[in-house]
Design a protein around this motif. Structure first.
Motif, mmCIF file in Angstrom:
data_model
loop_
_atom_site.group_PDB
_atom_site.id
_atom_site.type_symbol
_atom_site.label_atom_id
_atom_site.label_comp_id
_atom_site.label_asym_id
_atom_site.label_seq_id
_atom_site.Cartn_x
_atom_site.Cartn_y
_atom_site.Cartn_z
ATOM 1 N N GLU A 1 7.203 -27.148 -6.742
ATOM 2 C CA GLU A 1 6.129 -26.779 -7.664
ATOM 3 C C GLU A 1 6.501 -27.132 -9.102
ATOM 4 N N VAL A 2 7.735 -26.858 -9.464
ATOM 5 C CA VAL A 2 8.206 -27.194 -10.804
ATOM 6 C C VAL A 2 8.210 -28.700 -10.999
ATOM 7 N N LEU A 3 8.651 -29.435 -9.990
ATOM 8 C CA LEU A 3 8.694 -30.892 -10.067
ATOM 9 C C LEU A 3 7.301 -31.476 -10.249
ATOM 10 N N GLU A 4 6.329 -30.953 -9.509
ATOM 11 C CA GLU A 4 4.958 -31.442 -9.657
ATOM 12 C C GLU A 4 4.451 -31.207 -11.071
ATOM 13 N N ALA A 5 4.725 -30.027 -11.621
ATOM 14 C CA ALA A 5 4.288 -29.723 -12.985
ATOM 15 C C ALA A 5 5.006 -30.608 -14.004
ATOM 16 N N MET A 6 6.283 -30.867 -13.782
ATOM 17 C CA MET A 6 7.030 -31.767 -14.657
ATOM 18 C C MET A 6 6.422 -33.154 -14.634
ATOM 19 N N ASN B 1 8.518 -26.974 -20.331
ATOM 20 C CA ASN B 1 9.026 -25.792 -19.650
ATOM 21 C C ASN B 1 8.172 -24.565 -19.944
ATOM 22 N N ALA B 2 7.703 -24.457 -21.197
ATOM 23 C CA ALA B 2 6.862 -23.316 -21.568
ATOM 24 C C ALA B 2 5.556 -23.326 -20.775
ATOM 25 N N ARG C 1 2.195 -21.403 -16.027
ATOM 26 C CA ARG C 1 1.444 -21.743 -14.814
ATOM 27 C C ARG C 1 1.996 -21.021 -13.591
ATOM 28 N N LEU C 2 3.326 -20.964 -13.482
ATOM 29 C CA LEU C 2 3.961 -20.410 -12.285
ATOM 30 C C LEU C 2 4.404 -18.954 -12.448
ATOM 31 N N TYR C 3 4.090 -18.389 -13.606
ATOM 32 C CA TYR C 3 4.451 -16.984 -13.872
ATOM 33 C C TYR C 3 5.962 -16.769 -13.742
ATOM 34 N N LEU C 4 6.705 -17.680 -14.380
ATOM 35 C CA LEU C 4 8.157 -17.600 -14.411
ATOM 36 C C LEU C 4 8.620 -17.519 -15.856
ATOM 37 N N SER C 5 9.797 -17.013 -16.067
ATOM 38 C CA SER C 5 10.375 -17.055 -17.405
ATOM 39 C C SER C 5 10.833 -18.487 -17.680
ATOM 40 N N GLU C 6 10.963 -18.823 -18.963
ATOM 41 C CA GLU C 6 11.414 -20.168 -19.305
ATOM 42 C C GLU C 6 12.845 -20.404 -18.824
ATOM 43 N N SER C 7 13.657 -19.360 -18.816
ATOM 44 C CA SER C 7 15.030 -19.516 -18.329
ATOM 45 C C SER C 7 15.037 -19.817 -16.833
ATOM 46 N N ALA C 8 14.101 -19.215 -16.092
ATOM 47 C CA ALA C 8 13.999 -19.493 -14.659
ATOM 48 C C ALA C 8 13.552 -20.936 -14.422
ATOM 49 N N VAL C 9 12.610 -21.392 -15.245
ATOM 50 C CA VAL C 9 12.159 -22.787 -15.138
ATOM 51 C C VAL C 9 13.319 -23.734 -15.425
ATOM 52 N N ALA C 10 14.112 -23.406 -16.443
ATOM 53 C CA ALA C 10 15.263 -24.243 -16.792
ATOM 54 C C ALA C 10 16.254 -24.315 -15.634
ATOM 55 N N LYS C 11 16.462 -23.198 -14.945
ATOM 56 C CA LYS C 11 17.378 -23.171 -13.799
ATOM 57 C C LYS C 11 16.826 -24.023 -12.658
ATOM 58 N N HIS C 12 15.514 -23.895 -12.393
ATOM 59 C CA HIS C 12 14.913 -24.712 -11.332
ATOM 60 C C HIS C 12 15.002 -26.201 -11.687
ATOM 61 N N THR C 13 14.783 -26.510 -12.958
ATOM 62 C CA THR C 13 14.856 -27.902 -13.404
ATOM 63 C C THR C 13 16.261 -28.460 -13.199
#
Length: 216
Positions: A158-163, A169-170, A175-187
């Motif tokens: 999901e993160v990859l599709e949004a990227m 990241n913001a 969109r995914l109701y995640l914190s930016e730090s969580a997005v950074a970790k997934h990235t």
């Protein structure tokens, strides 16, 4: 960067695009309706961004994309925003193949407002990407058997599709109701599994991911 070339064979749509772009401060340097005209305009005018329909005269098959591909071979990185009724996977791959960016691919019936469209035009003009989620989903699905891609978790996909859409990241966190730090970790996890080095430059990250998805 505000010089735009429009390539669309339907008169009303072509004129509508011209007026919309002008209303948002762009200068339309040409509005053409055929493949040969498009190729000539791209090479001679070298606009900051071009909005290209896939099917143009004379055969109404793939003249728009062929002209765009031919122009980018002569002028690497020439910004192209494709408008199509369908997801043409082969051409999406070809446009992404050189990894130079400045590419967008939107589906006409999924452009819901002027802000969405103008944002995509500006993003491509600045060297970024603007990919419709359906296009990204098709590319992801076509590479589903690729071992590194298959190793991604559902959330990482999901993160990859949004990227790949060109989202920051913001924007992904909202969109995914995640914190930016969580997005950074997934990235970071995505890049590690794909064998791609992370970067602070959003456009470069997206281009790297898309270049990987384009690999066969």
């Amino acid at each position: 960067m505000n010089r735009v070339l429009v390539a669309e064979d339907l008169y009303l749509l072509r004129e509508g695009l011209v007026h919309l772009l002008q209303a948002h401060g762009f200068t339309v340097v040409a509005a053409v309706e055929s493949g040969p005209e498009l190729l000539k305009g791209l090479i001679e005018l070298r606009p900051d961004v071009s909005i290209v329909d896939v099917r143009l005269p004379p055969t109404f098959t793939d003249e728009g994309l062929q002209a765009a591909l031919a122009a980018r071979k002569q002028v690497p990185g020439l910004p192209i925003l494709v408008l199509s009724q369908h997801v043409e996977q082969l051409y999406a791959r070809e446009l992404l193949a050189d990894g130079s960016g400045a590419i967008g691919y939107l589906l006409k019936d999924r452009v819901f407002n002027a802000e969405q469209f103008i944002d995509a035009v500006r993003r491509v003009a600045e060297g970024g990407t603007a990919m419709d989620p359906e296009v990204i989903a098709k590319l992801l699905a076509s590479n589903a058997r690729n071992e590194p891609l298959a190793a991604l978790t559902p959330r990482e996909r999901e993160v990859l599709e949004a990227m790949a859409e060109g989202r920051s990241n913001a924007a992904i966190s909202q969109r995914l109701y995640l914190s930016e730090s969580a997005v950074a970790k997934h990235t970071a996890g995505i890049f590690a599994k794909l064998g791609l080095g992370p970067s602070d430059d959003d456009n470069r990250r997206v281009l790297a991911v898309l270049a990987y998805l384009n690999s066969r």
